[in-house]
Structures are given as C-alpha cells and as structure tokens.
Design a protein around this motif. Structure first.
Motif, PDB file in Angstrom:
ATOM      1  N   ALA A   1      -5.540  -5.834  -9.682  1.00  0.00           N
ATOM      2  CA  ALA A   1      -6.423  -4.852  -9.056  1.00  0.00           C
ATOM      3  C   ALA A   1      -7.891  -5.168  -9.308  1.00  0.00           C
ATOM      4  O   ALA A   1      -8.747  -4.854  -8.482  1.00  0.00           O
TER       5      ALA A   1
ATOM      6  N   ARG B   1     -10.195  -5.144  -2.600  1.00  0.00           N
ATOM      7  CA  ARG B   1      -9.561  -5.076  -1.284  1.00  0.00           C
ATOM      8  C   ARG B   1      -8.232  -4.354  -1.407  1.00  0.00           C
ATOM      9  O   ARG B   1      -7.530  -4.503  -2.399  1.00  0.00           O
ATOM     10  N   MET B   2      -7.904  -3.594  -0.380  1.00  0.00           N
ATOM     11  CA  MET B   2      -6.656  -2.834  -0.408  1.00  0.00           C
ATOM     12  C   MET B   2      -5.474  -3.770  -0.643  1.00  0.00           C
ATOM     13  O   MET B   2      -5.307  -4.780   0.045  1.00  0.00           O
ATOM     14  N   GLY B   3      -4.685  -3.419  -1.637  1.00  0.00           N
ATOM     15  CA  GLY B   3      -3.496  -4.205  -1.949  1.00  0.00           C
ATOM     16  C   GLY B   3      -3.709  -5.322  -2.940  1.00  0.00           C
ATOM     17  O   GLY B   3      -2.755  -6.009  -3.303  1.00  0.00           O
ATOM     18  N   ASP B   4      -4.950  -5.524  -3.407  1.00  0.00           N
ATOM     19  CA  ASP B   4      -5.219  -6.594  -4.375  1.00  0.00           C
ATOM     20  C   ASP B   4      -4.351  -6.446  -5.621  1.00  0.00           C
ATOM     21  O   ASP B   4      -4.224  -5.361  -6.191  1.00  0.00           O
TER      22      ASP B   4
ATOM     23  N   TYR C   1      -4.606  -2.554  -6.096  1.00  0.00           N
ATOM     24  CA  TYR C   1      -5.826  -1.808  -5.818  1.00  0.00           C
ATOM     25  C   TYR C   1      -5.568  -0.921  -4.594  1.00  0.00           C
ATOM     26  O   TYR C   1      -5.191  -1.396  -3.532  1.00  0.00           O
ATOM     27  N   PHE C   2      -5.774   0.369  -4.773  1.00  0.00           N
ATOM     28  CA  PHE C   2      -5.529   1.317  -3.678  1.00  0.00           C
ATOM     29  C   PHE C   2      -6.556   2.424  -3.819  1.00  0.00           C
ATOM     30  O   PHE C   2      -6.447   3.257  -4.718  1.00  0.00           O
ATOM     31  N   ASP C   3      -7.559   2.427  -2.936  1.00  0.00           N
ATOM     32  CA  ASP C   3      -8.732   3.264  -3.182  1.00  0.00           C
ATOM     33  C   ASP C   3      -8.429   4.756  -3.152  1.00  0.00           C
ATOM     34  O   ASP C   3      -9.162   5.546  -3.751  1.00  0.00           O
ATOM     35  N   ARG C   4      -7.340   5.170  -2.512  1.00  0.00           N
ATOM     36  CA  ARG C   4      -7.010   6.593  -2.503  1.00  0.00           C
ATOM     37  C   ARG C   4      -6.704   7.116  -3.904  1.00  0.00           C
ATOM     38  O   ARG C   4      -6.858   8.304  -4.187  1.00  0.00           O
TER      39      ARG C   4
ATOM     40  N   LEU D   1       0.827  -1.201   0.000  1.00  0.00           N
ATOM     41  CA  LEU D   1       0.000   0.000   0.000  1.00  0.00           C
ATOM     42  C   LEU D   1       0.863   1.254   0.000  1.00  0.00           C
ATOM     43  O   LEU D   1       0.556   2.228  -0.689  1.00  0.00           O
TER      44      LEU D   1
END
Length: 281
Positions: free
Chosen positions: A88, A82-85, A60-63, A12
């Motif tokens: 992504a 999910r964070m870090g997927d 994947y990093f929602d920010r 992340l």
C-alpha cells in the motif's frame, strides 16, 4: 493484459469488504518491507490485519483511509497511492533520518451476532467490566454494532536513522521516547500511550515480538500513572505494540448518520486501536 482490469477490480472489492470483517481478526499495523533502508533506496510497506503479528495484506484503497502521511525529521508529506497498490505504501527515497509512517482508517462497523464474541474480545483487550456496562445501558446481547477506527505508526531508519518520534495528532497513538535504531535500549524502549492528546494511565499494551526465526511471543504491559511503559526489547527482533480504547456510543445520537450510510443499526460501542511497529538492530 486483458485480465489486468478485472483483477484490479477484484482486489478493490476485496479491500472494501476486508476491513469490516477484519475486526474479528484483531490487530491492524504497518509492516515495512525493511525497517532499515539504505540512503537513496525506496521504502515499501504493507498494511496488515490479523493476529499474533501475522495477517493479510491490504491494498491501497482510499475509501478506507482517513489519513496517510510520512513524517521525515524536517518535513511532513501526505501520501497518495494508486487504487489497489500492494504494498500500500511505495515511497520514493526519503531524506536521511528516522521516518515515521502514519496511517488512520475511516470508521467501519461490525455487528455482533453473539454476546460471547464481544465479551471475549473485550476481556482480551482489558475491559473486564464490559457486561456490567452493557447491561446497565439496557443494550441487546446480540445484533448490536461496534464502530471502530485504526491508528497506526511505524518507525523506519533511513540511512543513519537519526532523529526522534513525536506525537502526530492521531486520535490515539504510541510515541516512542527513544530511537530504536540509535539509542541504548539495554533497559528497554520507553513509550507513551495517548488518547486525544492526553496520556493514558493504567492502560494495557499488548506486545508482539517476532524473532529472527519468525516465532512470535506475546506479552502484556501496563502504562504507569504518567501513561508510560518500558518495552523490553532484543537485538534482531521486530515489534508490534497494540492498545485499544473502548467507549460507549449513544445509539440515538449515532442513528441518523450511521444508519443512513451503512443501512445497519446504529453503533452502541466504539473502539479506537493504536499500533506501533519498529525493529531493533
């Protein structure tokens, strides 16, 4: 298992810093594991950033995500991972037809310590008058900031792959005017290039073509007066289309919001990058 959490946090943290540095690496795109997926199978796709159709995988990093959706022919679905997927995108089996994956990033910033770096980038993306425009605004030649966003689409065939691409309302986007998996492409794939819902006339499109042996060739096209171009394509090849909008930013208008949130000088230029990926059977 005791190392899983530190690794996740490392990924992340890496993602948080990668996008900002990656503007120098140029293109951002959606890279499906498979462009043709059997009906009933899941879909996986990476977000990638790099050059010459080769780049780093981004988790994947929602920010960093302003919008992430899948458009089936009859349904639009927001996507949340999910964070870090990585990859992504990990999508449960979609309905049969042409699947359009849509991804837009949140704005990010890049500081240019050298005028030559910015001039080289602008010339590459077809803005040959950038020095004149920059000087006319009395802007510094180093230490200035660009704000940028990415606007990517990918076309994936599920089962028969029947259906059509369409405009999805991104700030800038390509729209394929034929289905690369079903239609006759002997004369090429026609596309439109849009910005804010309007067609971009006489705009550069950079075409990255990957052959079955992983060699990549790059060609340049221009849209016509109607914002359209025809991309020559070959069976068994994969394609990335890229086009950039470069616009001025009033630093005084941007300073309150951007300086407060980034701690950096306000941006003086902003770029918006459109990308489209697809394959030809």
């Amino acid at each position: 298992m005791r190392f899983a959490r530190p690794v996740a946090f490392f990924l992340l943290a890496l993602a948080a810093n990668t996008v900002g540095r990656a503007a120098l690496a140029h293109e951002f795109w959606i890279a499906p594991e498979k462009y043709q997926v059997k009906l009933g199978a899941s879909v996986q796709a990476d977000l990638r950033n790099g050059q010459i159709f080769s780049g780093a995988r981004l988790p994947y990093f929602d920010r960093n995500i302003a919008r992430f959706e899948t458009w089936e022919q009859a349904e639009i679905r927001p996507y949340g991972g999910r964070m870090g997927d990585m990859p992504a995108l990990q999508l449960e089996p979609p309905a049969e037809g042409l699947l359009v994956v849509v991804h837009e990033t949140t704005p990010d910033h890049l500081t240019y310590d050298s005028w030559e770096d910015f001039a080289k980038f602008a010339a590459h993306k077809d803005f040959p008058d950038i020095e004149q425009r920059h000087n006319a605004r009395n802007l510094p030649r180093e230490g200035f900031v660009e704000r940028y966003t990415r606007h990517a689409k990918s076309l994936v065939a599920i089962g028969s792959g029947a259906g059509a691409d369409r405009a999805v309302g991104m700030l800038t986007e390509f729209v394929a005017l034929a289905n690369p998996y079903n239609d006759d492409l002997s004369r090429g794939l026609p596309v439109e290039l849009q910005f804010r819902g309007h067609l971009r006339a006489d705009a550069q499109i950079e075409v990255f073509e990957r052959a079955s042996d992983d060699t990549v060739s790059v060609t340049l096209l221009r849209t016509d007066a109607g914002g359209r171009a025809v991309v020559p394509v070959k069976s068994g090849h994969t394609y990335l289309l890229d086009a950039v909008v470069l616009r001025p930013v009033d630093p005084e208008a941007a300073s309150r919001a951007d300086s407060a949130t980034t701690g950096k000088p306000a941006p003086v230029w902003q770029t918006h990058w459109a990308a489209l990926t697809f394959a030809v059977p």
